[in-house]
Design a protein around this motif. Sequence first.
Motif, short mmCIF file in Angstrom:
data_model
loop_
_atom_site.label_atom_id
_atom_site.label_comp_id
_atom_site.label_asym_id
_atom_site.label_seq_id
_atom_site.Cartn_x
_atom_site.Cartn_y
_atom_site.Cartn_z
N LEU A 175 0.81 -1.21 0.00
CA LEU A 175 0.00 0.00 0.00
C LEU A 175 0.84 1.26 0.00
O LEU A 175 0.35 2.35 -0.28
N THR B 136 -13.69 7.20 4.70
CA THR B 136 -13.84 6.38 3.51
C THR B 136 -12.67 5.42 3.42
O THR B 136 -11.67 5.57 4.13
N VAL B 137 -12.82 4.44 2.53
CA VAL B 137 -11.76 3.46 2.34
C VAL B 137 -10.47 4.15 1.90
O VAL B 137 -9.38 3.81 2.35
N LYS B 138 -10.60 5.19 1.06
CA LYS B 138 -9.42 5.91 0.58
C LYS B 138 -8.69 6.56 1.75
O LYS B 138 -7.47 6.44 1.90
N GLN B 139 -9.47 7.20 2.64
CA GLN B 139 -8.86 7.85 3.81
C GLN B 139 -8.20 6.81 4.72
O GLN B 139 -7.14 7.05 5.30
N ILE B 141 -6.85 3.97 3.81
CA ILE B 141 -5.58 3.53 3.23
C ILE B 141 -4.50 4.58 3.46
O ILE B 141 -3.36 4.26 3.79
N GLU B 142 -4.89 5.85 3.35
CA GLU B 142 -3.92 6.91 3.63
C GLU B 142 -3.44 6.86 5.08
O GLU B 142 -2.26 6.98 5.37
N GLN B 145 -0.99 4.21 5.54
CA GLN B 145 0.34 4.50 5.00
C GLN B 145 1.17 5.35 5.97
O GLN B 145 2.39 5.30 5.95
N PRO B 178 -14.45 -0.15 -3.62
CA PRO B 178 -14.20 1.18 -4.21
C PRO B 178 -13.73 2.17 -3.15
O PRO B 178 -14.26 2.17 -2.03
N PRO B 179 -12.76 3.04 -3.49
CA PRO B 179 -12.15 3.95 -2.53
C PRO B 179 -13.13 4.90 -1.84
O PRO B 179 -12.85 5.37 -0.73
N ALA B 180 -14.26 5.19 -2.44
CA ALA B 180 -15.16 6.19 -1.85
C ALA B 180 -16.12 5.60 -0.82
O ALA B 180 -16.84 6.32 -0.12
N SER B 182 -17.73 4.23 2.53
CA SER B 182 -17.38 4.54 3.92
C SER B 182 -17.13 3.24 4.66
O SER B 182 -17.69 2.19 4.34
#
Lengths: 436, 436
Positions: A175, B136-139, B141-142, B145, B178-180, B182
């Motif tokens: 990731l 969200t999934v994107k947040q 993953i950030e 990281q 999908p990244p968006a 929740s």
Amino acid sequence: LRRGATNNLKKALGKIHPADIAHLFRYFDLKDQKKLLVLVPDMEQAADVFSELESDSQAKLAEQLEKDFLISLVEMMADDDSAELIRSLPEELAEDILAAIHDDHSDDVEQLLGYDEDTAGGIMSTDVFALGQDLTVKQAIEALQDSEDYEMVFYVYVVDEHNHLVGVLSLRQLLTVPPATSLADVMTSDVLRVRTDMDQEEVAELVAKYNILAIPVVDEHGKLMGLITVDDVIDVMRDEATEDILRMAGTSEEELLYGYKSFHVARLRLPWLLTTLVGGVVTGTLMWYFKATLEQVIMLISFIPVITGMGGNVGGQTSTIIVRGFATGRIDFSMIRQVFFKELRVGLIMGTTCGLVIAAVAMIWHQNIYLGLVVGLAMVMAISVAACMGVLVTAFFKKVGIDPAIASSPFVQTVNDITGILIYFSTATLFLHHLI
Amino acid sequence: LRRGATNNLKKALGKIHPADIAHLFRYFDLKDQKKLLVLVPDMEQAADVFSELESDSQAKLAEQLEKDFLISLVEMMADDDSAELIRSLPEELAEDILAAIHDDHSDDVEQLLGYDEDTAGGIMSTDVFALGQDLTVKQAIEALQDSEDYEMVFYVYVVDEHNHLVGVLSLRQLLTVPPATSLADVMTSDVLRVRTDMDQEEVAELVAKYNILAIPVVDEHGKLMGLITVDDVIDVMRDEATEDILRMAGTSEEELLYGYKSFHVARLRLPWLLTTLVGGVVTGTLMWYFKATLEQVIMLISFIPVITGMGGNVGGQTSTIIVRGFATGRIDFSMIRQVFFKELRVGLIMGTTCGLVIAAVAMIWHQNIYLGLVVGLAMVMAISVAACMGVLVTAFFKKVGIDPAIASSPFVQTVNDITGILIYFSTATLFLHHLI
């Protein structure tokens, strides 16, 4: 279950965790277990339940099931669980099943059956998620998204074109690097691995020592063959502890397989009992040899049980400490000298304490100072000798390659009965003219 | 180490796994351990090495280190490891360290010190990776990281605004949606969890039963407090097995803490020895009571050791099976009746076998058929009674809340010595006129 409210039951079963259903099986007999298993709504869940059973119950239940049902069950099971089951079935049934299950699965299972069951190969799963080193991180993530078959993915193993293990990546690493990087550039190439023929206990030690979740298994050429996950390791550690404990009591883990078959269980325990019996007869012969002393001073008999009992106990304690020390790696042969002298010191301290107590008891009871002296002295010697024997016998068994857990309790105790009686009567004979 | 080739050594140490360096420490005395630890090139690695040591060596070494060095070491250690260390230090030193370490860390450590060390709270780590359910999934993953502090992330725990645990996600799930989306929409809301006050053994059982890698720990309000990972569970299981084994031998796990301090070790083992001593004196008194029988038929002495020895062994075997059965959950109170009758049957089978052997020995040795009869009969009874006592005493200890492992070997054996002698001499007295 008996009232046949099968529909409600089916619904309920669908919601319960397979491990919990498997736990329920303990309270049912084989017939009800069979009924219950067939009721589990989908085959995959039934396979999970079946996999969670202890291996003895598994084998017994498998023999009761319809062969077709059993075959579908095995097809759904993980390859390592299938191999373990097939190993414990009667030969004929095992062959029928191997012949009937789907080709892919049966190849994996047959390969696993080729390894000794106590080795890394015998406990590994062949479902290992590995990718080629030329792939990019983006391709790896895509592959991961398609990888429904692999339930527990924490590490991604990287292999070269000949399937040699060359590196490892954690999911988190995937990731945190740019998608276009190739796996070869980000992987850690120094991968902890074990060979298929490594003893399962050593594998467990490695996983425990390095706190890792899974360890890849390779063949002698470094080809990736499978994966051992930490849940397998937990099972290994528990089984080894149980085996050690049962061996110390002079029986074996096989006892658990036979359950309520009394003759089988008795047969497993008898060898040690007969050894003890021979030891007891030897001790009795020694006592018989000293019967002249005993006939002259009948009060000596009152301290026979305490001398042999204490020696046996101290020897057992010492031996147990050493057995467990070897098992957990706290003790090795380079320390045996140190351990020996420590146990000797401990033995002398305990011997002196118990010797003083028993000497006082003897003097007060039989109103004879010399009897007190004899009993007390014999106690100090018997306990110290027992402590030393506990170390030496256990270390000797370990050295010649016999499981030292076997050396424990029964054997050490018998040896100490003999030395205890010898010490006691020799001392008594020495002081005989004072005792009469 | 002694030749002071420190630079080469430093380089070498930098390349070795902390667990391996810790393993090396076993072969050094405290002074050399101290030198070696100070040589480890970076502080983080030194903290890892230190964390890998057994807790007894840790405490001893900590007392030898410069206080400043020790403080930097503790700051680098995981909070659960720090708490474990501080627990085992002398009070004054422990307080100094707690006062000196960085605020963030000391809050966590003090919180952990508030839990009983045998509970989930006592073994958990507070470093748990948790995210709000609105992300969200994107947040997510950030966030992942950026999460360098969390060494072992396999699951992402999801909490509400009051830090209540509401769900869980695997890393793989994060990659496959999908990244968006929740987190609340993709998480599994049925999370297996334990309370801070749950016994560590129960936690280990749960983790082993459900084959999971980590289990979140919550307080009584459902707030997420920490995480227990499978490597902690492995340590718990190993410690519990060692403790059981040592208790069965009549000593305790504390013995490992004292190492070569003979007086401490002797003090730990003495209570059981003195119990055995009292038991031995009771057995001796019984024999004394039967001395008239014995004086008339002196050949009876030759079978005393074999009768008591066999009874003790069988009782020990039975008791061990039950103790281990309770420990692994194979046996519970609802099965005690079944187990009792099984052990009785096994006892009768083994008793008959051994009885026949010893009867033959007695007849041939002393040329007396009645002696054979008496000894054989006494053996059958002594072994059967021993098997029953093994079940009953162990189950009784468990029922009244005493660790049944303690009931094993020493106690059961003493009880069986007494019953064995009683049975043997009663039988002999009954047949006395045939024996003379």
